[in-house]
Design a protein around this motif. Structure first.
Motif, short mmCIF file in Angstrom:
data_model
loop_
_atom_site.label_atom_id
_atom_site.label_comp_id
_atom_site.label_asym_id
_atom_site.label_seq_id
_atom_site.Cartn_x
_atom_site.Cartn_y
_atom_site.Cartn_z
N LEU A 51 -6.53 25.91 45.75
CA LEU A 51 -6.62 24.45 45.95
C LEU A 51 -7.17 23.69 47.04
CD1 LEU A 51 -3.64 23.60 43.23
CD2 LEU A 51 -6.18 23.77 42.74
N ARG A 52 -6.77 24.49 48.34
CA ARG A 52 -6.93 23.86 49.43
C ARG A 52 -8.33 24.20 49.83
NH1 ARG A 52 -3.06 21.05 51.54
NH2 ARG A 52 -0.71 21.77 50.81
N THR A 53 -8.87 25.48 49.44
CA THR A 53 -10.11 25.89 49.59
C THR A 53 -11.16 25.48 48.88
OG1 THR A 53 -8.94 28.06 50.32
CG2 THR A 53 -11.24 28.27 49.77
N LEU A 54 -10.72 25.18 47.48
CA LEU A 54 -12.14 24.84 46.82
C LEU A 54 -11.85 23.13 46.53
CD1 LEU A 54 -11.88 27.50 44.20
CD2 LEU A 54 -13.13 27.45 45.83
N ARG A 55 -12.85 22.39 46.40
CA ARG A 55 -12.67 21.08 46.34
C ARG A 55 -12.26 20.47 45.10
NH1 ARG A 55 -17.26 17.52 48.92
NH2 ARG A 55 -15.78 15.82 48.34
N ILE A 56 -12.45 21.38 44.10
CA ILE A 56 -11.58 20.98 42.72
C ILE A 56 -9.97 20.62 42.93
CG2 ILE A 56 -12.88 22.14 41.04
CD1 ILE A 56 -10.66 24.33 41.32
N GLY A 57 -9.54 21.18 44.05
CA GLY A 57 -7.96 21.10 44.50
C GLY A 57 -7.66 19.85 45.10
N VAL B 35 -16.58 23.43 48.38
CA VAL B 35 -15.82 24.28 49.28
C VAL B 35 -15.34 22.96 50.32
CG1 VAL B 35 -15.89 25.53 51.37
CG2 VAL B 35 -17.23 26.33 49.30
N ALA B 36 -14.02 23.10 50.63
CA ALA B 36 -13.43 22.31 51.64
C ALA B 36 -13.73 22.83 53.06
CB ALA B 36 -11.75 22.17 51.39
N ASP B 37 -14.93 22.39 53.36
CA ASP B 37 -15.37 23.17 54.87
C ASP B 37 -14.72 23.15 55.92
OD1 ASP B 37 -17.85 24.25 55.44
OD2 ASP B 37 -18.34 22.56 56.70
N GLU B 38 -13.56 22.04 56.16
CA GLU B 38 -12.90 22.23 57.31
C GLU B 38 -11.74 23.29 57.18
OE1 GLU B 38 -11.75 18.46 58.76
OE2 GLU B 38 -10.26 19.25 60.05
N TYR B 39 -11.41 23.50 56.27
CA TYR B 39 -9.97 24.24 55.80
C TYR B 39 -10.50 25.70 55.75
CZ TYR B 39 -6.18 26.50 53.33
OH TYR B 39 -5.34 27.43 53.15
N VAL B 40 -11.88 25.77 55.37
CA VAL B 40 -12.76 27.21 55.18
C VAL B 40 -12.89 27.63 56.78
CG1 VAL B 40 -15.00 28.14 54.73
CG2 VAL B 40 -13.29 27.12 52.86
N ARG B 41 -13.29 26.81 57.40
CA ARG B 41 -13.67 27.24 58.91
C ARG B 41 -12.35 27.26 59.63
NH1 ARG B 41 -15.72 22.90 61.25
NH2 ARG B 41 -16.39 21.63 59.40
N ASP B 42 -11.28 26.59 59.50
CA ASP B 42 -10.02 26.70 60.27
C ASP B 42 -9.31 27.93 59.97
OD1 ASP B 42 -10.43 24.45 61.51
OD2 ASP B 42 -8.86 23.40 60.32
N HIS B 43 -9.67 28.52 58.45
CA HIS B 43 -8.84 29.71 58.07
C HIS B 43 -9.63 31.01 58.00
CE1 HIS B 43 -6.27 26.49 57.17
NE2 HIS B 43 -5.15 27.32 57.13
N ASP B 44 -10.86 31.11 58.51
CA ASP B 44 -11.87 32.19 58.47
C ASP B 44 -12.03 32.70 57.02
OD1 ASP B 44 -12.51 32.36 61.39
OD2 ASP B 44 -10.73 33.50 61.77
N ILE B 45 -12.42 31.63 56.20
CA ILE B 45 -12.79 32.11 54.92
C ILE B 45 -14.22 32.38 54.88
CG2 ILE B 45 -12.50 31.46 52.58
CD1 ILE B 45 -9.84 29.82 53.26
N ASP B 46 -14.43 33.46 54.21
CA ASP B 46 -15.97 33.81 54.18
C ASP B 46 -16.65 33.43 53.08
OD1 ASP B 46 -18.18 34.91 55.28
OD2 ASP B 46 -17.19 37.03 55.53
N VAL B 47 -17.61 32.23 52.90
CA VAL B 47 -18.09 31.99 51.74
C VAL B 47 -19.59 32.36 51.72
CG1 VAL B 47 -18.81 29.56 50.78
CG2 VAL B 47 -16.79 29.49 52.35
N VAL B 48 -19.70 33.31 50.49
CA VAL B 48 -20.93 33.69 50.12
C VAL B 48 -21.54 33.04 49.06
CG1 VAL B 48 -22.07 36.02 49.99
CG2 VAL B 48 -20.41 35.60 51.70
N ARG B 49 -22.65 33.05 48.62
CA ARG B 49 -23.45 32.66 47.40
C ARG B 49 -23.60 33.91 46.70
NH1 ARG B 49 -25.59 27.96 45.88
NH2 ARG B 49 -25.36 27.11 47.94
N ARG B 50 -23.32 33.83 45.51
CA ARG B 50 -23.57 34.96 44.67
C ARG B 50 -25.10 34.93 44.17
NH1 ARG B 50 -18.67 33.27 41.82
NH2 ARG B 50 -20.36 32.58 40.02
N ILE B 51 -25.48 36.13 43.60
CA ILE B 51 -26.78 36.19 42.88
C ILE B 51 -26.60 35.68 41.42
CG2 ILE B 51 -27.91 37.75 44.48
CD1 ILE B 51 -27.37 39.89 42.64
N THR B 52 -25.28 35.79 41.05
CA THR B 52 -25.10 35.07 39.67
C THR B 52 -24.73 33.60 39.38
OG1 THR B 52 -22.84 35.94 39.93
CG2 THR B 52 -24.47 37.41 38.89
#
Lengths: 257, 90
Positions: free
Chosen positions: A177-183, A67-84
């Motif tokens: 691509l901005r949200t995920l570090r693969i991008g 996760v691109a942590d700063e982008y995620v915080r700036d854009h209120d993107i909810d990161v949740v770990r799955r059970i899968t």
């Protein structure tokens, strides 16, 4: 050997309502798979409706790697770990289609590779019915010759299996691509075009709107498995709210790796 | 010291091992986009790798990983052992 994977003699519940935030969706997966495992629930398929952009990350993934942590915080993107297990996805309301299937273990092939293929088949049939040449791509992807449409992930309990899928309907690839570090490296130059090819979006091939595609999926599911429209019970929702508080809203869970 | 090693399984998943070690492997964390049943087996896999010398042969790691009652999906014991060797080799 019999061919487990489809049983239409079960009384399936088809849930296609209810907007929840990302932690509650994951809590619902956790609560409902428990209840089916304990014999307290009928087999169920549940379509997800989100309140905002989100990143469900795989159970075993390192948060900081994905996760691109700063982008995620700036854009209120909810990161949740799955059970899968599996990989991180980017999801936006109306731009992806996510559903969870909770089904008895006895109805699922023991061979995992085979069970993914079997449980994705009805959805692939539905997409083909809309004119999109979708195929199952082992282990767990739904793909098109131009790229990946979506991915599935499973969790197995003694008596129950969770199989959930997220597909791209009209995802904002640049936001992904901005949200995920693969991008990160892909956005640094004109290579965005080639990166875009890795994700194929249903809306690029199909004229039907988001709701109509979900209706088509529900029809195909009903034809294959049977079932009737239903809703979550108040008790299920309350249990999920509690589990969201204790687990899926906590850094202890979401950032444990 | 702490190092990371990653193995990308061809047509499969990414397995990353972060290891803290001096002469022996002190602690190990396994991450990636793989599947594992049951999921709780991840910690057990980490425990059977820890405590071994940094010159542990790959086959010994594979044998140790295979003692854990778990189904590795999208990767194998050999891939995990390779990621461990990657993490402690440099």
């Amino acid at each position: 050997m019999t061919d487990p994977g489809v049983t239409s003699d079960e009384n399936w519940r088809i849930i296609d309502d209810g907007v929840h935030d990302e932690p509650v969706h994951h809590a619902l997966d956790d609560v409902l798979i428990d209840r089916l495992d304990d014999g307290e629930m009928a087999p169920t398929i549940r379509f997800w409706y989100r309140t905002g952009p989100a990143v469900p990350i795989g159970r075993f993934q390192a948060y900081a790697d994905e996760v691109a942590d700063e982008y995620v915080r700036d854009h209120d993107i909810d990161v949740v770990r799955r059970i899968t297990g599996g990989g991180a996805m980017y999801a936006e309301p109306g731009a992806v289609i996510t559903y969870s299937i909770y089904l008895p273990r006895a109805a699922v092939a023991d061979d995992i590779e085979r069970s993914y293929e079997r449980l994705n088949r009805w959805a692939i049939d539905a997409l083909r019915g809309l004119g999109l040449a979708a195929v199952h791509e082992p282990l767990n992807d739904i793909a098109h010759e131009d790229g990946k449409i979506g991915g599935a992930a499973q969790l197995r309990r003694s008596n129950a299996v969770l199989h959930h899928v997220t597909m791209s309907y009209a995802l904002d690839i640049e936001a992904m691509l901005r949200t995920l570090r693969i991008g990160e490296e892909k956005l640094s130059d004109k290579a965005v075009t080639s990166a875009e090819k890795r994700v194929t979006r249903i809306a690029d091939y199909v004229a039907e709107d988001h709701e109509a595609v979900i209706d088509r999926l529900k029809d195909e599911f009903r034809t294959t498995y049977g079932g009737e429209a239903g809703s979550l019970t108040d008790d299920e929702l309350m249990a999920a709210e509690r589990r969201a508080e204790t687990t899926f809203r906590t850094d202890e869970w979401n950032k444990r790796l | 010291m702490e190092q990371t090693g990653s193995v990308k399984v061809p047509d499969g998943k990414l397995v990353t091992v972060t290891a803290t070690y001096e002469d022996t492997i002190e602690s190990v964390t396994i991450t990636g986009d793989f599947f594992l049943e049951p999921p709780e087996a991840r910690e057990r896999l980490e425990r059977v790798i820890e405590g071994r010398p940094t010159d542990v042969p790959k086959q010994e790691l594979v044998d140790a990983i295979e003692t854990v009652d778990a189904e590795l999906i999208g990767f194998s014991a050999a891939h995990l052992a390779e990621a461990v060797r990657e993490a402690i080799d440099r």
